[in-house]
Scaffold this active site. Sequence first.
Site, mmCIF file in Angstrom:
data_model
loop_
_atom_site.group_PDB
_atom_site.id
_atom_site.type_symbol
_atom_site.label_atom_id
_atom_site.label_comp_id
_atom_site.label_asym_id
_atom_site.label_seq_id
_atom_site.Cartn_x
_atom_site.Cartn_y
_atom_site.Cartn_z
ATOM 1 N N CYS A 186 10.927 -46.501 -51.838
ATOM 2 C CA CYS A 186 12.204 -47.154 -52.115
ATOM 3 C C CYS A 186 12.061 -48.624 -51.716
ATOM 4 C CB CYS A 186 13.277 -46.443 -51.291
ATOM 5 S SG CYS A 186 14.895 -47.096 -51.531
ATOM 6 N N CYS A 208 29.269 -54.515 -51.825
ATOM 7 C CA CYS A 208 29.909 -53.215 -52.044
ATOM 8 C C CYS A 208 30.500 -52.734 -50.714
ATOM 9 C CB CYS A 208 28.924 -52.197 -52.596
ATOM 10 S SG CYS A 208 28.330 -52.691 -54.221
ATOM 11 N N CYS A 245 22.230 -58.914 -49.781
ATOM 12 C CA CYS A 245 22.765 -58.781 -51.136
ATOM 13 C C CYS A 245 24.093 -59.529 -51.186
ATOM 14 C CB CYS A 245 22.976 -57.311 -51.477
ATOM 15 S SG CYS A 245 23.608 -57.055 -53.157
ATOM 16 N N CYS A 294 20.112 -47.862 -47.350
ATOM 17 C CA CYS A 294 19.628 -49.238 -47.434
ATOM 18 C C CYS A 294 20.349 -50.138 -46.440
ATOM 19 C CB CYS A 294 19.740 -49.758 -48.863
ATOM 20 S SG CYS A 294 21.384 -50.191 -49.409
ATOM 21 N N CYS A 309 28.361 -50.371 -48.165
ATOM 22 C CA CYS A 309 26.910 -50.572 -48.076
ATOM 23 C C CYS A 309 26.529 -51.484 -46.915
ATOM 24 C CB CYS A 309 26.420 -51.158 -49.397
ATOM 25 S SG CYS A 309 24.711 -51.694 -49.356
ATOM 26 N N GLU A 328 13.697 -53.868 -45.525
ATOM 27 C CA GLU A 328 13.378 -52.463 -45.298
ATOM 28 C C GLU A 328 12.780 -51.804 -46.525
ATOM 29 O OE1 GLU A 328 16.954 -50.499 -44.291
ATOM 30 O OE2 GLU A 328 17.300 -51.815 -42.580
HETATM 31 N N1 SAH Z 1 21.844 -52.861 -55.608
HETATM 32 C C1 SAH Z 1 21.369 -51.727 -56.293
HETATM 33 C C2 SAH Z 1 20.169 -51.068 -55.651
HETATM 34 C C3 SAH Z 1 20.184 -50.953 -54.153
HETATM 35 S S1 SAH Z 1 21.419 -49.882 -53.455
HETATM 36 C C4 SAH Z 1 22.490 -50.734 -56.510
HETATM 37 O O1 SAH Z 1 23.542 -50.885 -55.906
HETATM 38 O O2 SAH Z 1 22.282 -49.830 -57.316
HETATM 39 C C5 SAH Z 1 20.747 -48.298 -53.897
HETATM 40 C C6 SAH Z 1 21.755 -47.165 -53.858
HETATM 41 O O3 SAH Z 1 22.145 -46.871 -52.511
HETATM 42 C C7 SAH Z 1 23.021 -47.460 -54.629
HETATM 43 O O4 SAH Z 1 23.324 -46.398 -55.490
HETATM 44 C C8 SAH Z 1 24.042 -47.591 -53.519
HETATM 45 O O5 SAH Z 1 25.323 -47.283 -53.972
HETATM 46 C C9 SAH Z 1 23.537 -46.628 -52.493
HETATM 47 N N2 SAH Z 1 24.065 -46.847 -51.135
HETATM 48 C C10 SAH Z 1 24.301 -48.007 -50.512
HETATM 49 N N3 SAH Z 1 24.766 -47.787 -49.264
HETATM 50 C C11 SAH Z 1 24.832 -46.446 -49.099
HETATM 51 C C12 SAH Z 1 25.225 -45.597 -48.029
HETATM 52 N N4 SAH Z 1 25.647 -46.078 -46.887
HETATM 53 N N5 SAH Z 1 25.146 -44.266 -48.230
HETATM 54 C C13 SAH Z 1 24.700 -43.768 -49.393
HETATM 55 N N6 SAH Z 1 24.320 -44.510 -50.429
HETATM 56 C C14 SAH Z 1 24.379 -45.842 -50.295
HETATM 57 FE FE1 SF4 Z 2 24.151 -54.800 -53.083
HETATM 58 FE FE2 SF4 Z 2 24.454 -52.635 -51.539
HETATM 59 FE FE3 SF4 Z 2 26.100 -53.071 -53.606
HETATM 60 FE FE4 SF4 Z 2 23.545 -52.382 -54.086
HETATM 61 S S1 SF4 Z 2 25.087 -51.124 -53.052
HETATM 62 S S2 SF4 Z 2 24.730 -54.029 -55.075
HETATM 63 S S3 SF4 Z 2 22.531 -53.433 -52.350
HETATM 64 S S4 SF4 Z 2 25.915 -54.367 -51.766
#
Ligand code: SAH
Ligand code: SF4
Length: 376
Positions: A130, A141, A137, A361, A144, A117
Site C-alpha cells: 500500500c 476527508c 493530503c 493511512c 482520515c 507511510e
Molecule cells: N486519497 C485516496 C487514496 C488514499 S486513502 C482515496 O481517498 O481513495 C485510501 C483509502 O483509505 C480510501 O478509501 C479512504 O477512504 C480510506 N481511509 C482513510 N482513512 C481511513 C480510516 N481511518 N479507516 C478506514 N479507511 C480509511
Molecule cells: Fe486524502 Fe485521506 Fe481523503 Fe484519501 S481519504 S483523499 S488520503 S484525506
Amino acid sequence: MTPRFPVWPRHNFNTRIKPAMTIHASHEPDNALTGMLPEDIAETLQQPLMRGRQIFQWLQKKRVLSLKEMTDLPAALRGSLDAGVGVSALTVAARQFSEQSGTVKVLFALRDGETIETVLLRHGDRATFCLSSQVGCALGCAFCATGLAGFRRHLSVAEIVEQALHLCDEAHLPPNQTPNIVFMGMGEPFQNYDAVLKSIQILMHPQGMHIGARKITVSTVGDVAGIRRFAEEPWQVRLSVSLHAATDALRDKLTPLNRRYPLETLHKALRYYQQKRDRQLTIEYTLLANENDAPSDAVALAAYLRGLDAVVNIIPWNVVLELPFTPSPPRRVNAFVAALQGAGVKATVRKERGGDINAACGQLRAARAADEREQV
Ligand code: SAH
Ligand code: SF4
C-alpha cells in the site's frame, strides 16, 4: 506540469482540529536514479542506453541501491557516479509488525525530513503493498488521519518507487512472484498524477520489478480530471473510487472534494472511464456508525451504481482518536451489505488487517508526531 493544489473548505465535524491548509509547493528536484527509466538514466549520466538499462536492472530488479556494488560497471563510472547522482531517496525511520495479521507498516524519512507511510499486507503467500503518493493530503476527508495533517508536498517518482523496492525486501517474495500494488497510502494519487504515472511505468517495466498492470490499483476520492485522464492511458491498471456516500449532502460533509466534483459529475466521468477501458471499478465505502451506514444509505448507493460495472468494498473504519466517529457495529455492517446485495450489488467487507498497528493511512505518522510533541 504545474501541480494542482485545490484548497477546500474543511468539514466542520470537529472544531478542535485546526484546518491544516499550509501548502509547501517546492521541494528538491528529483535526481535519484530509482525514479528514472533506462533512457532517463542514460541521458542523465551521458552514457549509452545499454548502460542505462544495466543500471536500471541493478536498481529495479536486483534491488541493489549502492553504485559501488554494481560490479559490472566500469570502475571509473562507479567512482564518478558517487559524486553527483543520488540513488536512494528514503530511509526507514520506524517499523511496526502486527503479530495478528503479519502486516508490516514502515515509516520512511525523506531527504528533507518529511515522513510517509507504506504498508505490507500478507494473505497466504501473496503480498500487497500500500503505497503513498503525497506527504499528507489537501483534501481533508472528515474521517482520515492523513487529511488531518493537511498537505505538505508531492512525492517524487523515486520516493514512490523506493517504497515498493523496500517492501520487496521486507516481503521476501519468492523469485518470479510479484506483489499487488495499491495506491491507498497517504495522499490523493491523481493530485500527483505525473509522478504516479511514471512510477507505475517503472514498476511495470520488464527489466525491473515487472509487475502486471492488473495487479496495480490506483485509488481516488473522485478527482474527475484525473479519472478522465486515466481513462486515456494505454494499460489495464485498475481504478478504485472512494465514495463513502451516495447523496451530495452527505458526501459534501465526508469528502469535501465532492463540492468541486458532485456525484452526478463523478458518475459521468466513471461512465466515460468504463466506455473507454471496459474495466470493472471498485467502489470503496468506509462505514461510519450513524453517519453513512443506514439501510437507506445502501439503497441510495445501489441506485447510484446503476449503469456502472462496479463491486463495492466495505471498509471498517479504523479508529482515529482525534476524530468524532465510531466504526459501525457488525450488526449494522451486515445489514448494510445485505441491503446492497438485495439490490443486486456485488459487495465484500474488507477484512481488517493490522488494526493493532494503526494500519489505516496516516495513522503511524500521526502517532509519531504526537509522540514527538510530547517529548518537546
Ligand atoms: N486519497 C485516496 C487514496 C488514499 S486513502 C482515496 O481517498 O481513495 C485510501 C483509502 O483509505 C480510501 O478509501 C479512504 O477512504 C480510506 N481511509 C482513510 N482513512 C481511513 C480510516 N481511518 N479507516 C478506514 N479507511 C480509511
Ligand atoms: Fe486524502 Fe485521506 Fe481523503 Fe484519501 S481519504 S483523499 S488520503 S484525506
